[in-house]
Design a protein around this motif. Structure first.
Motif, PDB file in Angstrom:
ATOM      1  N   ALA A 152     130.538  41.348   4.918  1.00  0.00           N
ATOM      2  CA  ALA A 152     131.812  40.807   5.400  1.00  0.00           C
ATOM      3  C   ALA A 152     131.739  40.516   6.888  1.00  0.00           C
ATOM      4  O   ALA A 152     132.303  39.526   7.376  1.00  0.00           O
ATOM      5  N   ALA A 153     131.045  41.366   7.640  1.00  0.00           N
ATOM      6  CA  ALA A 153     130.915  41.158   9.080  1.00  0.00           C
ATOM      7  C   ALA A 153     130.094  39.918   9.401  1.00  0.00           C
ATOM      8  O   ALA A 153     130.216  39.360  10.494  1.00  0.00           O
ATOM      9  N   LEU A 154     129.268  39.478   8.452  1.00  0.00           N
ATOM     10  CA  LEU A 154     128.417  38.313   8.666  1.00  0.00           C
ATOM     11  C   LEU A 154     128.906  37.089   7.893  1.00  0.00           C
ATOM     12  O   LEU A 154     128.180  36.102   7.775  1.00  0.00           O
ATOM     13  N   ASP A 155     130.126  37.144   7.416  1.00  0.00           N
ATOM     14  CA  ASP A 155     130.670  36.048   6.613  1.00  0.00           C
ATOM     15  C   ASP A 155     130.595  34.724   7.370  1.00  0.00           C
ATOM     16  O   ASP A 155     130.927  34.648   8.560  1.00  0.00           O
ATOM     17  N   GLY A 156     130.140  33.681   6.689  1.00  0.00           N
ATOM     18  CA  GLY A 156     130.057  32.353   7.282  1.00  0.00           C
ATOM     19  C   GLY A 156     128.744  32.066   7.980  1.00  0.00           C
ATOM     20  O   GLY A 156     128.533  30.950   8.468  1.00  0.00           O
ATOM     21  N   ARG A 157     127.859  33.042   8.048  1.00  0.00           N
ATOM     22  CA  ARG A 157     126.570  32.874   8.708  1.00  0.00           C
ATOM     23  C   ARG A 157     125.440  32.788   7.684  1.00  0.00           C
ATOM     24  O   ARG A 157     125.547  33.317   6.577  1.00  0.00           O
ATOM     25  N   LEU A 158     124.353  32.159   8.078  1.00  0.00           N
ATOM     26  CA  LEU A 158     123.096  32.328   7.358  1.00  0.00           C
ATOM     27  C   LEU A 158     122.629  33.753   7.621  1.00  0.00           C
ATOM     28  O   LEU A 158     122.604  34.208   8.770  1.00  0.00           O
ATOM     29  N   VAL A 159     122.252  34.468   6.555  1.00  0.00           N
ATOM     30  CA  VAL A 159     121.874  35.866   6.686  1.00  0.00           C
ATOM     31  C   VAL A 159     120.448  36.051   6.181  1.00  0.00           C
ATOM     32  O   VAL A 159     120.073  35.520   5.131  1.00  0.00           O
ATOM     33  N   GLY A 160     119.674  36.823   6.922  1.00  0.00           N
ATOM     34  CA  GLY A 160     118.322  37.171   6.518  1.00  0.00           C
ATOM     35  C   GLY A 160     118.159  38.667   6.388  1.00  0.00           C
ATOM     36  O   GLY A 160     118.966  39.456   6.893  1.00  0.00           O
ATOM     37  N   LEU A 161     117.121  39.068   5.679  1.00  0.00           N
ATOM     38  CA  LEU A 161     116.748  40.477   5.582  1.00  0.00           C
ATOM     39  C   LEU A 161     115.288  40.563   5.151  1.00  0.00           C
ATOM     40  O   LEU A 161     114.710  39.596   4.657  1.00  0.00           O
ATOM     41  N   ASP A 162     114.714  41.736   5.346  1.00  0.00           N
ATOM     42  CA  ASP A 162     113.389  42.060   4.833  1.00  0.00           C
ATOM     43  C   ASP A 162     113.570  43.143   3.788  1.00  0.00           C
ATOM     44  O   ASP A 162     113.808  44.310   4.118  1.00  0.00           O
ATOM     45  N   GLY A 163     113.483  42.758   2.517  1.00  0.00           N
ATOM     46  CA  GLY A 163     113.836  43.654   1.431  1.00  0.00           C
ATOM     47  C   GLY A 163     112.644  44.360   0.821  1.00  0.00           C
ATOM     48  O   GLY A 163     111.628  43.729   0.531  1.00  0.00           O
ATOM     49  N   VAL A 164     112.788  45.682   0.621  1.00  0.00           N
ATOM     50  CA  VAL A 164     111.752  46.424  -0.084  1.00  0.00           C
ATOM     51  C   VAL A 164     111.716  45.954  -1.534  1.00  0.00           C
ATOM     52  O   VAL A 164     112.698  45.431  -2.074  1.00  0.00           O
ATOM     53  N   VAL A 165     110.580  46.160  -2.177  1.00  0.00           N
ATOM     54  CA  VAL A 165     110.347  45.601  -3.510  1.00  0.00           C
ATOM     55  C   VAL A 165     111.421  46.033  -4.498  1.00  0.00           C
ATOM     56  O   VAL A 165     111.952  45.214  -5.267  1.00  0.00           O
TER      57      VAL A 165
END
Length: 281
Positions: free
Chosen positions: A93-106
């Motif tokens: 919700a805090a990042l709503d409206g943005r392109l969001v990235g992450l580095d996800g564990v398997v």
């Protein structure tokens, strides 16, 4: 499942988040949290019940259009009770409206896909011990703190979707870590940072115009912790980076996937030999 009280993390909470990440086997840098707080002081959330922290997440905002998620952890004693998803929803919700990235564990990647994330590439953490070695004859390795910061920031911007000057200044300048830039004909053509961690010393970012420059930076960084293992998270989006890590005898140890909610940013992937941080991109 009871609702959590979710609030911005305190300085003590950031230490707790780092400790939880270490318990997960992610081997965060010992002092990373100080640079993290500069990046976005309100971007770290902790969920409590009856005053006891049970879950956390980071949802850091960069510029006006990008965000990055990390530190998504529910304490093992309360997993399966829905506390983690409450933090996830608050972070997104805090990042709503943005392109969001992450580095996800398997083990979490399928869950991230359900939230709209798609894989862009795989990061493989390579670890090992390297000797010191001389840089290429036409390249000078200098302390990055001696390079005008505007030049470093402009170079970093080739590898990240938004400017992150405050974070970069802290990341390269914190005590106890080393940062080197590769300079050729007055141009910055490489950057590497090493910082101590509980296990292998962490390297990141590692940027370079050529595999030879990347190797020279790795060897120079290794020389600051002689005989100690180092670890670098290498993107398979740069095949030369994978080949270099293998040629240096580094061993794969840990895998994540870089994922985004929308189009993959236009980055200098051929120059990206090691990502900066699994938590902040």
């Amino acid at each position: 499942m009871a609702d959590l009280e979710i609030a911005s993390a305190s300085a003590a909470d950031l230490q707790l988040m780092r400790d939880w990440a270490e318990e997960e086997g992610w081997n965060p840098g010992d002092s990373d949290r100080f640079a993290f707080a500069v990046a976005d002081p309100r971007g770290f959330l902790v969920g409590r019940r009856d005053g006891v922290p049970l879950a956390c997440i980071s949802a850091v905002r960069y510029g006006s259009g990008f965000g990055f998620v990390g530190f998504y952890i529910a304490h093992p004693s309360v997993r399966g009770r829905g506390y983690g998803i409450q933090l996830w929803r608050a972070g997104m919700a805090a990042l709503d409206g943005r392109l969001v990235g992450l580095d996800g564990v398997v083990e979490q990647q399928d869950n991230y896909r359900l939230s709209g994330f798609r894989s862009a590439w795989t990061n493989m953490r390579f670890e090992g011990v390297l000797p010191a070695a001389a840089p290429p004859a036409d390249v000078e390795l200098v302390d990055a703190r001696d390079v005008p910061f505007a030049r470093l920031a402009a170079y970093d911007r080739r590898f990240f979707p938004e400017s992150r000057d405050g974070f970069l200044a802290a990341w390269t300048g914190l005590p106890g870590r080393a940062a080197y830039a590769a300079v050729r004909d007055g141009r910055v053509e490489g950057l590497g940072v090493i910082r101590p961690a509980a296990a292998a010393h962490r390297v990141g970012p590692l940027y370079a115009a050529t595999p030879g420059i990347a190797a020279a930076l790795l060897h120079r960084l290794a020389a600051t912790a002689p005989g100690e293992p180092l670890a670098v998270d290498v993107p398979d989006a740069n095949p030369a980076a994978f080949a270099l890590a293998e040629s240096l005898g580094l061993a794969p140890a840990f895998e994540t996937a870089r994922m985004y909610t929308g189009p993959v940013p236009d980055l200098d992937l051929p120059g990206l030999y090691g990502i900066t941080s699994l938590e902040l991109g």
